[in-house]
Design a protein around this motif. Sequence first.
Motif, short mmCIF file in Angstrom:
data_model
loop_
_atom_site.label_atom_id
_atom_site.label_comp_id
_atom_site.label_asym_id
_atom_site.label_seq_id
_atom_site.Cartn_x
_atom_site.Cartn_y
_atom_site.Cartn_z
N LYS A 108 -9.44 9.85 -1.31
CA LYS A 108 -9.79 10.35 -0.53
C LYS A 108 -10.29 11.85 -0.51
O LYS A 108 -8.86 12.29 -1.24
N ASN A 155 -2.87 0.15 -4.29
CA ASN A 155 -2.59 -1.08 -3.77
C ASN A 155 -2.01 -1.72 -4.46
O ASN A 155 -2.65 -2.16 -5.53
N THR A 162 0.47 -1.03 0.42
CA THR A 162 0.34 0.46 -0.16
C THR A 162 0.85 1.08 0.30
O THR A 162 1.39 1.50 0.89
N ASP A 221 0.49 5.50 0.08
CA ASP A 221 -0.54 6.89 0.46
C ASP A 221 0.90 8.26 -0.66
O ASP A 221 1.84 7.87 -0.13
N GLU A 249 -4.66 6.47 -2.37
CA GLU A 249 -4.13 4.94 -1.76
C GLU A 249 -4.13 4.22 -2.49
O GLU A 249 -4.95 4.21 -3.63
N THR A 305 -0.10 11.91 -2.44
CA THR A 305 -0.82 13.52 -3.04
C THR A 305 -0.18 13.67 -3.66
O THR A 305 1.08 13.51 -4.30
N SER A 361 -6.05 13.26 -1.49
CA SER A 361 -5.10 11.85 -1.38
C SER A 361 -5.48 10.47 -1.98
O SER A 361 -6.39 10.32 -2.97
#
Length: 609
Positions: free
Chosen positions: A275, A349, A219, A221, A347, A223, A345
């Motif tokens: 998100k 995977n 994963t 994360d 995510e 931005t 943002s």
Amino acid sequence: MDLRLPLTTVGLCLAVLISGCSPSDEKRPQSLEEKTAQFEKSLDAIQDPKLKDAVANLGGSLLLLERAQQKLAIKPITTEYGEDAMALLKHYPTPQALVDTYINGLFVLRKDSSSDYLTDLQPVFPFNFNMPSEFPFPHGLEWQSVTLSNKKVIPFQPEWSETDPGIQLSPSSSSLTNPDDLTVAYPFVEGEEVDNKNQPQPATLKGKVEVIAPRKVFTFDLTHKDVGQTRTDDNISVTLRALEKNYAEVEVNNSTALAPDVSDTPLNPLIVQAKDTTGQFLSRSGSINEDAAHIALYQKQLAEMQKQTAWSDAFEKQLDDEQQAFEHKQTHHYTKVYFNGPIDSLEVNVLDFSAVTVTRKELELAVRRFDRNTTDKTIQSLNLPVVVYDDQAAAWLKGSTLDEEQLKKNIHVNQSVEDASAARIEFDHPKSFNDELLGTSFSPGDTPVTFFTQDDKGKRGEPIELPPEAFEIDPLHATITYDLTLFPETPAYAVGSMPLFLANIAKSSLDTQKLPKGLELKGNALVVDQKVFPAQDWRFFAKDASGNYLKEILAVSHDASAEGPAMVEVHYFYGQPTSLETYQRTNLNTVEYGFEVKLDKAENPNPVE
């Protein structure tokens, strides 16, 4: 709208379609309509049927791809939230643990059919594979046979045969939503009545399942600061090519080759979520999974195809070899994902299939019967050796705190004037947990409505005098139906008040070791005395020691006879409850929703003269 052009498809590429234009045309980009017309014209010139089909196949796919790109690019950005596609994986320590839960949580229900000649079987899975990426692991399930109560084995056949005189096991034709459902069909004899109860009943269902679990799930994360950067973890590298207001372009590289077990298996190793500033997941509006390298391959193959006058096996092998060679050289996976709302943002995977665990299991599942309503006094056991959580429960239960202002704010007014004699105004709202506990004791009171004409300035005019039969109000369904043929003048506005209903809901928590009278836990089954906790007023949600809501397998209502015990409802859960949340409707409130609706116009209202 997730579009991927299969590399096994051969055909005509849009870019080359454009190359046939005159110099003057090249100065002005072709519209999609012009490209489509030119493409269809080029197809007419192809004489060989196989070549023509191949060109039509890929050419149509490429046109669809461009149409999707245009549609996604101009779609208005409206925020819409979705679910966490990775929630399922996050509950289990390893991908293999998820696989084991999927297999060991499977059981088979017998269902009543509308015919004495049919018995339906429903395989029940512990997971609903409806997340945006679908179930992320390659998997297959194959049914083989059913063993009847008389020990006779009925082999599975892919479709029911009208000429087969014996008992048959085939896919159910009546279940479109559950493609794994099966039907046991007994032979029909003209003139003879058959009692299903006297037929040999299905006892066990046999099959085999195979699931391939990846080595690991990574994963990342990301931005806006990560645009143009590459992040690496072990053998996985992720590059964020672009992150715009409502879409992201992501490329993933795996430095290790795919495991031999999946080298020829179509995979989706990349699951991208977004998100907004609230921290909630945005729903996806679509994705494009073809990058420039793939398109370049199609352009090259088109040039080769255009030199052909007929399709041949040798040419087909040449294209296949080119495609396979291209695939073996590709170490990256690309996607461009559009979301419903502004992205804050990402995510990302990545499922690593460089090493896999292949689980194969022969299934022999007992056929169980749990009718939704039964007069049987015995409470059956349904204790499965798995734990499955309900990730939608928390969001659903937010409806327990719904207030009057929130209810009014969520009202959507819909109109239908297609049938002038039954025009409709509907006051709709998203269904919530509050609706589930409204019960049946409604007292709507007065529901006034007045229809008005429109004045010369386009504003509300005079009220229209109407006979009682000209309109009907259904407050329980928040609907007004009116007959335009009975209106002396064309109505332009409807003004009034529609009653809405709101439950007051009291929440409390209980330790399963200290349950009050009327509640009893038998293993994973919660037994509820309906005299103490009537179903129209109460709901129960179970949690285990992790604090997560357990998914309910099913519920059975035991309706006792006059001399028997009180009616009980039994709720079965995937896992062992350690605490309960109770929700009780304590009151039902009527909320008056005042409205002024500008009416849609019917084409032929046929008003009374």
